[in-house]
Enzyme design. Structure first.
Site, PDB file in Angstrom:
ATOM      1  N   GLN A 187     -69.030  31.806 -89.693  1.00 46.99           N
ATOM      2  CA  GLN A 187     -67.970  31.670 -88.683  1.00 46.99           C
ATOM      3  C   GLN A 187     -68.545  31.532 -87.282  1.00 46.99           C
ATOM      4  OE1 GLN A 187     -65.030  31.139 -89.672  1.00 46.99           O
ATOM      5  NE2 GLN A 187     -65.053  31.963 -91.751  1.00 46.99           N
ATOM      6  N   CYS A 242     -61.323  37.748 -98.272  1.00 44.12           N
ATOM      7  CA  CYS A 242     -62.649  37.980 -98.865  1.00 44.12           C
ATOM      8  C   CYS A 242     -63.420  39.099 -98.188  1.00 44.12           C
ATOM      9  CB  CYS A 242     -63.490  36.708 -98.884  1.00 44.12           C
ATOM     10  SG  CYS A 242     -62.707  35.338 -99.725  1.00 44.12           S
ATOM     11  N   HIS A 246     -67.735  39.572 -95.337  1.00 44.71           N
ATOM     12  CA  HIS A 246     -67.184  38.691 -96.362  1.00 44.71           C
ATOM     13  C   HIS A 246     -67.858  39.046 -97.691  1.00 44.71           C
ATOM     14  CE1 HIS A 246     -66.654  34.876 -98.502  1.00 44.71           C
ATOM     15  NE2 HIS A 246     -65.748  34.538 -97.609  1.00 44.71           N
ATOM     16  N   ASP A 293     -75.024  36.359 -91.372  1.00 48.91           N
ATOM     17  CA  ASP A 293     -74.045  35.436 -91.955  1.00 48.91           C
ATOM     18  C   ASP A 293     -73.406  34.687 -90.794  1.00 48.91           C
ATOM     19  OD1 ASP A 293     -71.867  34.137 -92.978  1.00 48.91           O
ATOM     20  OD2 ASP A 293     -70.964  35.893 -93.927  1.00 48.91           O
ATOM     21  N   LYS A 343     -67.358  24.229 -92.924  1.00 44.36           N
ATOM     22  CA  LYS A 343     -66.635  24.942 -91.872  1.00 44.36           C
ATOM     23  C   LYS A 343     -66.977  24.391 -90.491  1.00 44.36           C
ATOM     24  CE  LYS A 343     -66.563  29.379 -94.380  1.00 44.36           C
ATOM     25  NZ  LYS A 343     -65.233  29.471 -94.960  1.00 44.36           N
TER      26      LYS A 343
END
Lengths: 410, 149
Positions: free
Chosen positions: A202, A363, A122, A199, A225
């Site tokens: 997600q 992204c 991303h 990261d 999220k």
């Protein structure tokens, strides 16, 4: 056993909303998620009954809110298995990743050092490193993805050298939804003295994460999220790393003392990183979101998403005009195109049927080189989605043609 | 105005035709042309527009790139409308087009096939698609006038 209909009752956005005459079918959960009533209530309660600043003031109300704020930190620590002093509240995953890049990367990287990443990242986890590379003379190299777009240990080994100082990647990618082998990568990276930045935007909302077991050095994720409010996110860092990381911002709440000569004595982590008044209501809401997800259970969340995903993929595979890019993904992200229909046209058409999907490069703009397409559609599922919603998407896809996409304007 | 341009089926086919077979859809990369790169901030539409001017006249307009049905077809129709016009006429047509997209009264005669986009403004997220090429050409028009100052 959880009942999805009971779960859906907890979410006001899932209570019979209509869009363009159809029941709202929300399949953009990788972008943001709906909030259960308990999260909304916590935010409203702060503004209705508990408003005051945290960590300031010698009065009861402030002490109460400070305690509630710190309880939120403890809840995050319990969720990802670390100590609460290793949890920094930020504005979101982007804020967290920028903090690592600027506060750690820019301080310690030198010319010729290597930052290893992937082409599936991303923007929030690659652009800050572009900047760090530009300023320090370090270079970014990419771990080659396999033919499906996965990050594999084998390919990681091929590019890992003792010049690598930072390894940074999404543990679940936002376009393809594969789960990366985090534990193995951390082990190998640590053998050459590199720091691993994950990261988890997600990942944390969808799968159980254990930073101690996986030996992650830094982990970034967002509140919104994972059923929490917008405006809050988390950076986890091993405490010894946080101690040597510079804050991104200075200001009230981050210093213990300062004088007119410019001497600053910063507080210890995590407080040295939290200058200014934080998004207090968002932290309180995020605490409720964590409680909610734990009540639902990550075993259920993972299982449910997989069932929905397998169902949706099998139905889409029956359609000749659908191109699937990640049929074998591990999480609820389904990336696809409708043959001969530009993704944005298809998304607009689906919107007229009440269906929310994302079109674009999501992204992750350098991934187009791997997928060999300029843009895709993405349906991203969460535990509160239903098989009927998957059916609604599949039915609408059956009539997604260029003619019908133009037809929405007449 | 032709009755045909009042028929939704014909208007749909106009868009379809310009999407599948866009006109003036090749760049010259010639020094005689001004050129602008238009990359939408909100979607993937990403096109280059070229225009050649001779004194007060629009001699040629071309474009290329990646764009959706509305982005491609509206730019294709724009090129057809602009070629051969004076700069002043071009500006008038552009202004009428923006009025139509904005839901205001507009001159159908001047817009010819571009009336096919009369309803795009109702979907706010697609307005950028319907104007990306037009805004690109407008920039070139402005640039050409600066050169002569």
């Amino acid at each position: 056993m959880q009942d999805v209909n009971q779960i859906r009752k907890d979410f006001p956005m899932l209570n019979g909303k209509m869009m363009n005459g159809y029941p709202l079918v929300y399949l953009d959960n990788a972008a943001t998620t709906f909030k259960p009533q308990s999260v909304i209530d916590a935010v409203v309660k702060y503004y209705t009954d508990e408003t005051c600043n945290a960590h300031r003031g010698d009065y009861e109300l402030s002490a109460m809110v400070s305690d509630a704020y710190e309880a939120g930190r403890q809840a995050i620590a319990d969720l990802i298995h670390c100590e609460s002093k290793e949890v920094i509240f930020t504005s979101g995953a982007s804020g967290s990743l920028n903090l690592v890049a600027y506060g750690y990367g820019r301080k310690y990287l030198k010319e010729g050092d290597v930052i290893l990443s992937t082409e599936a990242e991303h923007a929030s986890n690659i652009l800050p490193w572009f900047k760090v590379a530009e300023e320090t003379g370090a270079v970014i190299e990419y771990i080659p993805l396999d033919e499906e777009g996965r990050l594999t240990v084998e390919n990681f080994k091929k590019v890992l050298t003792d010049k690598v100082k930072v390894v940074t990647f999404a543990s679940v990618t936002n376009v393809l939804g594969y789960i990366a082998p985090v534990k193995e990568i951390c082990k190998l990276a640590h053998e050459v003295g590199a720091v691993v930045v994950v990261d988890g935007a997600q990942a944390v909302p969808h799968v159980a994460v254990n930073v101690k077991d996986e030996d992650i050095d830094f982990l970034a994720f967002s509140g919104h999220k994972m059923c929490g409010p917008t405006g809050v996110g988390v950076l986890y860092g091993k405490y010894e790393l946080l101690e040597i990381t510079d804050p991104f911002m200075l200001g009230g709440g981050s210093n213990a003392r300062f004088d007119i000569c410019g001497n600053i004595l910063l507080k210890k982590p995590p407080f040295k990183f939290e200058a200014g008044t934080p998004a207090i209501e968002a932290v309180l809401g995020l605490h409720e979101a964590v409680k909610y997800l734990q009540k639902v259970g990550f075993d259920y969340i993972e299982k449910r998403e997989k069932e929905l995903r397998d169902y949706l993929v099998s139905k889409m595979q029956e359609l000749d005009h659908i191109i699937l890019y990640n049929a074998n993904a591990d999480t609820g992200i389904v990336t696809f195109n409708v043959k001969d229909v530009f993704a944005q046209d298809a998304a607009s058409y689906l919107n007229t049927k009440g269906i929310c999907v994302r079109s674009g490069t999501h992204c992750a703009k350098i991934l187009v080189n791997v997928l060999e397409t300029s843009e895709t559609l993405r349906a991203s599922l969460y535990f509160y989605n239903t098989f009927e919603e998957c059916d609604a998407l599949v039915e609408a896809l059956k009539t997604t043609t260029v003619e019908n996409c133009i037809g929405i304007f007449f | 105005m032709s009755e045909l341009l009042k028929n939704p089926q014909i208007l749909r086919e106009i868009i379809m035709d310009h999407y599948q077979y866009p006109h003036n859809h090749e760049l010259t990369h010639s020094d005689e042309y001004l050129s602008v790169h238009m990359a939408s901030e909100s979607c993937i539409d990403d096109i280059h527009v070229e225009a050649k001017f001779d004194a007060n006249k629009v001699v040629d307009v071309r474009f290329d790139g990646v764009a959706c049905t509305i982005g491609t077809a509206s730019t294709s129709i724009m090129t057809e409308l602009m070629i051969g016009k004076t700069k002043e006429e071009a500006r008038t047509i552009i202004a009428e087009y923006y009025k139509m997209i904005d839901g205001q009264a507009y001159d159908e005669e001047l817009l010819e096939e571009a009336v096919a986009f009369q309803n795009v403004g109702k979907q706010a997220n697609r307005i950028k698609c319907a104007t990306i090429g037009w805004k690109g050409f407008e920039e070139l028009l402005n640039e050409s006038e600066k050169e002569h100052e």
